[in-house]
Design an enzyme around this catalytic site. Structure first.
Site, short mmCIF file in Angstrom:
data_model
loop_
_atom_site.label_atom_id
_atom_site.label_comp_id
_atom_site.label_asym_id
_atom_site.label_seq_id
_atom_site.Cartn_x
_atom_site.Cartn_y
_atom_site.Cartn_z
N ARG A 129 -47.27 60.80 -25.35
CA ARG A 129 -48.37 61.57 -25.96
C ARG A 129 -49.70 60.83 -26.03
O ARG A 129 -50.68 61.39 -26.48
CB ARG A 129 -47.95 62.06 -27.35
CG ARG A 129 -46.77 62.98 -27.27
CD ARG A 129 -46.50 63.80 -28.50
NE ARG A 129 -45.39 64.69 -28.21
CZ ARG A 129 -44.11 64.38 -28.38
NH1 ARG A 129 -43.77 63.22 -28.88
NH2 ARG A 129 -43.16 65.24 -28.08
N SER A 188 -38.42 57.47 -31.85
CA SER A 188 -37.72 58.70 -31.54
C SER A 188 -36.22 58.42 -31.40
O SER A 188 -35.82 57.28 -31.20
CB SER A 188 -38.24 59.29 -30.22
OG SER A 188 -39.63 59.41 -30.24
N TRP A 250 -41.14 60.83 -35.08
CA TRP A 250 -41.34 60.70 -33.63
C TRP A 250 -42.68 61.18 -33.13
O TRP A 250 -43.02 60.97 -31.96
CB TRP A 250 -40.20 61.36 -32.85
CG TRP A 250 -39.89 62.79 -33.14
CD1 TRP A 250 -38.88 63.25 -33.93
CD2 TRP A 250 -40.55 63.96 -32.62
NE1 TRP A 250 -38.88 64.62 -33.95
CE2 TRP A 250 -39.89 65.09 -33.16
CE3 TRP A 250 -41.63 64.18 -31.76
CZ2 TRP A 250 -40.27 66.40 -32.87
CZ3 TRP A 250 -42.02 65.48 -31.48
CH2 TRP A 250 -41.34 66.57 -32.01
N ASN A 268 -35.25 65.67 -38.16
CA ASN A 268 -34.02 66.21 -38.77
C ASN A 268 -33.10 65.10 -39.26
O ASN A 268 -33.08 64.02 -38.68
CB ASN A 268 -33.26 67.05 -37.74
CG ASN A 268 -32.85 66.23 -36.52
OD1 ASN A 268 -33.67 65.92 -35.67
ND2 ASN A 268 -31.58 65.83 -36.45
N ASP A 310 -32.29 71.89 -37.53
CA ASP A 310 -33.14 71.00 -36.74
C ASP A 310 -34.62 71.30 -36.97
O ASP A 310 -35.43 71.28 -36.05
CB ASP A 310 -32.83 71.09 -35.23
CG ASP A 310 -33.53 69.99 -34.44
OD1 ASP A 310 -33.66 68.88 -34.98
OD2 ASP A 310 -33.94 70.24 -33.29
N ARG A 333 -42.40 72.82 -38.63
CA ARG A 333 -41.52 73.46 -37.67
C ARG A 333 -40.70 74.58 -38.32
O ARG A 333 -40.29 75.53 -37.66
CB ARG A 333 -40.58 72.36 -37.13
CG ARG A 333 -39.82 72.73 -35.91
CD ARG A 333 -39.60 71.48 -35.09
NE ARG A 333 -38.26 71.42 -34.54
CZ ARG A 333 -37.83 70.45 -33.73
NH1 ARG A 333 -38.63 69.45 -33.42
NH2 ARG A 333 -36.61 70.46 -33.26
N TRP A 481 -47.41 75.18 -26.08
CA TRP A 481 -46.84 73.83 -26.22
C TRP A 481 -47.92 72.75 -26.09
O TRP A 481 -47.64 71.57 -26.03
CB TRP A 481 -45.72 73.63 -25.18
CG TRP A 481 -44.67 72.69 -25.63
CD1 TRP A 481 -44.50 71.39 -25.22
CD2 TRP A 481 -43.63 72.94 -26.59
NE1 TRP A 481 -43.42 70.83 -25.87
CE2 TRP A 481 -42.86 71.76 -26.70
CE3 TRP A 481 -43.27 74.04 -27.35
CZ2 TRP A 481 -41.76 71.66 -27.56
CZ3 TRP A 481 -42.19 73.95 -28.20
CH2 TRP A 481 -41.44 72.76 -28.29
CA CA Z 1 -34.70 67.13 -33.96
#
Ligand code: CA
Ligand code: CA
Length: 572
Positions: A129, A188, A250, A268, A310, A333, A481
């Site tokens: 990123r 991550s 992450w 999560n 998640d 999310r 996205w």
């Molecule tokens: Ca996840």
């Protein structure tokens, strides 16, 4: 004579220092439109530029000036935000690559391709990123969980540090944060039962200064000494479950000099099956605010206690002023938009920003907790009457790819609105028994993701953080996205169909678009150089959607892969 030589030397030294990226320059990044020194176009992450050369009247003359291909056979998802400093652009690419380019012409100056071992375990494509700039270094992280610092001018490695063991599932894909002279990173691997943490290093040497685990029960460190356990062991995790608790930060963090706090969202809890870890499972699916000087958690706010879907709470926490107070906003999310006091974490406002949320009906502003709809939690596979192999299936919205995922939103201080790239989708989800095994997926769940509406999944929404009202929206067939940016009175964002678009920030009227040749899953930037405003975005379809998209794949299977940077300016 002596004095003259001395003053010449001092001038030379000053010129040399001027070319280096300092803490003051990073602190002022949002207010200096001639460069982009940080992910988020300023450490608060607002992604707003005061530049107005490109506006609703002139944008028709916005044309590409150059495009540069990342080349090779490694054309996978490109989620990178470029940085621009002193006429040089630094941009990362899939498979842990980084390029330095002449920002005006796109001419390549150098590239570095990290040698990745067999057996890396990125959950969601081989993306990166972005990088961070400090002194004469450009620093980025790799899929085998290392940090690499390169000389900005030569691309030569200055230092390299291992974050953790990639064979246990650790990796790194975020853009590092620089704040108060520290390089601050997450990591991550939350799908592999790793243990999340935030770390601060000396950006010039890579030497570790502090680490702060994001799973309750683990010890933090400061200057090589124990610095207190995060939370209280076993308070919110039963038995040994905290040892494989996930909660990885992450996406990377933001920083606000006014509060002195770095804000990281956490992913999560592990595994996805929530029945094996009854409790809130701190600090998963939370925003945590860390004092950058001490490496201690000052406050936390958990959006999804005992997450079973998640719903990684990694999303960027963007600080801004509301009613004369410093607040922070996050589009989670899990489908809810949260406004917290940036200094204390106290919840000020919360509302859904997508049309359907099945797991909770609302957020209780008094307690700060979600009002769960218990029957919509996927069932316990070991419950009485079951076969022990699969729990009852639940339909959940948003699906696990989220009302919003990694693509950062933007805030405009001119309109007081957040510009949020949203997605409307749901999933069938069920739980299965799972045991931890190093380096193996640690989910204990199965799922199929599906669209909710015929005509769109994505929608760019302009949202008022005070009222929760959607001022306008622009729908998109495929899931959005890529990230968002505002410049003057315009909003820019990209689509998986390949368009970079611009709309009027007040009305949402689309005033410009350009086809980049592959899907856009990255945030655009803008800067001014030699009197002209430039806009850049990375194009290259990929990321989590084509890998995990289930029935959504039908909406995206025509999209082509790529890997290039596009740069635009106004035709004279
Ligand atoms: Ca996840
Ligand atoms: Ca700047």
């Amino acid at each position: 004579m002596k004095r003259k030589i001395l003053s010449t030397l001092m001038m030379l030294a000053a010129a040399h220092v001027g070319a280096q990226v300092t803490d003051a320059m990073i602190a002022n990044d949002a207010d200096t439109p001639e460069d982009v020194l940080s992910w988020g176009m300023g450490t608060q992450g607002q992604r707003h530029s005061s530049l107005t050369d490109v506006n609703a009247k002139t944008v028709g003359r916005l044309v590409p000036v150059w495009s540069m291909s990342f080349g090779g056979e490694k054309q996978r998802g490109q989620e990178s935000q470029p940085l621009v400093h002193k006429g040089k652009m630094f941009v990362t690419a899939s498979y842990s690559r980084i390029f330095a380019l002449d920002a005006k012409t796109g001419q390549k100056l150098w590239k570095y391709e990290h040698r990745l071992p067999e057996g890396i375990m990125p959950c969601c494509d081989v993306i990166n990123r972005g990088a961070a700039l400090y002194d004469n270094l450009v620093i980025f992280g790799t899929l085998d969980a290392q940090l690499v610092a390169l000389n900005q001018d030569t691309g030569k490695i200055v230092w390299r540090e291992k974050i953790d063991d990639y064979s246990a599932g650790y990796s790194y894909s975020a853009a590092p944060l620089i704040a108060e002279g520290l390089l601050i990173t997450g990591l991550s691997g939350g799908e592999f039962g790793v243990v999340g943490r935030v770390e601060a290093r000396d950006p010039k040497t890579g030497k570790l200064v502090w680490s702060r685990p994001t799973v309750e029960g683990h010890m933090g460190y400061l200057n090589g000494k124990e610095n207190g356990i995060s939370g209280t062991t076993n308070a919110t995790w039963p038995g040994e479950t905290w040892k494989t608790g996930g909660a990885t930060p992450w996406l990377g963090g933001t920083y606000d000099a006014k509060t002195g706090l770095a804000y990281f969202g956490t992913g999560n809890p592990g595994p996805w099956n929530s029945h094996v870890r009854k409790g809130d499972n701190l600090y998963s699916a939370s925003t945590i605010a860390i004092d950058v000087k001490t490496g201690k958690i000052v406050w936390h706010y958990q959006s999804t206690p005992n997450d079973g879907w998640d719903y990684d709470g990694v999303n960027e926490f963007i600080t801004f002023d509301m009613d004369g107070k410093r607040m922070g906003a996050k589009a989670d999310r899990n489908g809810f938009f949260y406004v917290n006091d940036a200094a204390t974490g106290k919840l000020v406002n919360a509302f859904p920003f997508v049309k359907k949320t099945t797991w909770a009906s609302s957020i209780d502003l008094k307690t700060g907790r979600p009002v769960y709809i218990d029957e919509n939690r996927p069932g316990d596979p070991t419950a009485a009457g079951g076969d022990g192999k699969k729990g009852t299936t639940a339909f959940a919205a948003p699906g696990f790819l989220g009302g919003k995922n990694q693509m950062p939103m933007a805030y405009s201080p001119k309109t007081g609105l957040f510009y949020v790239p949203t997605n409307e989708w749901g999933m069938d989800i069920w739980n299965e028994p799972i045991a931890y095994k190093k380096g193996a997926a640690y989910l204990g769940a199965g799922f199929t993701i599906k669209p909710l509406f015929e005509d769109h999944i994505g929608s760019l929404r302009a949202i008022d953080p005070k009222t929760g009202k959607v001022a306008w929206e622009v729908k998109n067939n495929a899931p959005l996205w890529g990230g968002v940016m505002t410049s003057g009175d315009l909003v820019f964002w990209g689509t998986p169909e390949g368009f970079l678009k611009a709309a009027d920030a007040k009305t949402g009227k689309v005033v410009w678009q350009f086809q980049t040749g592959s899907g856009i899953v990255a945030p655009p930037i803008t800067w001014k150089q030699d009197g002209e405003q430039y806009v850049s975005v990375v194009s290259g379809w990929g990321g989590a959607v084509p890998l995990w998209g289930g029935e959504v794949a039908k909406k995206v299977n025509l999209l082509e892969q790529g890997g290039s940077v596009w740069t635009f300016k106004l035709m004279k």
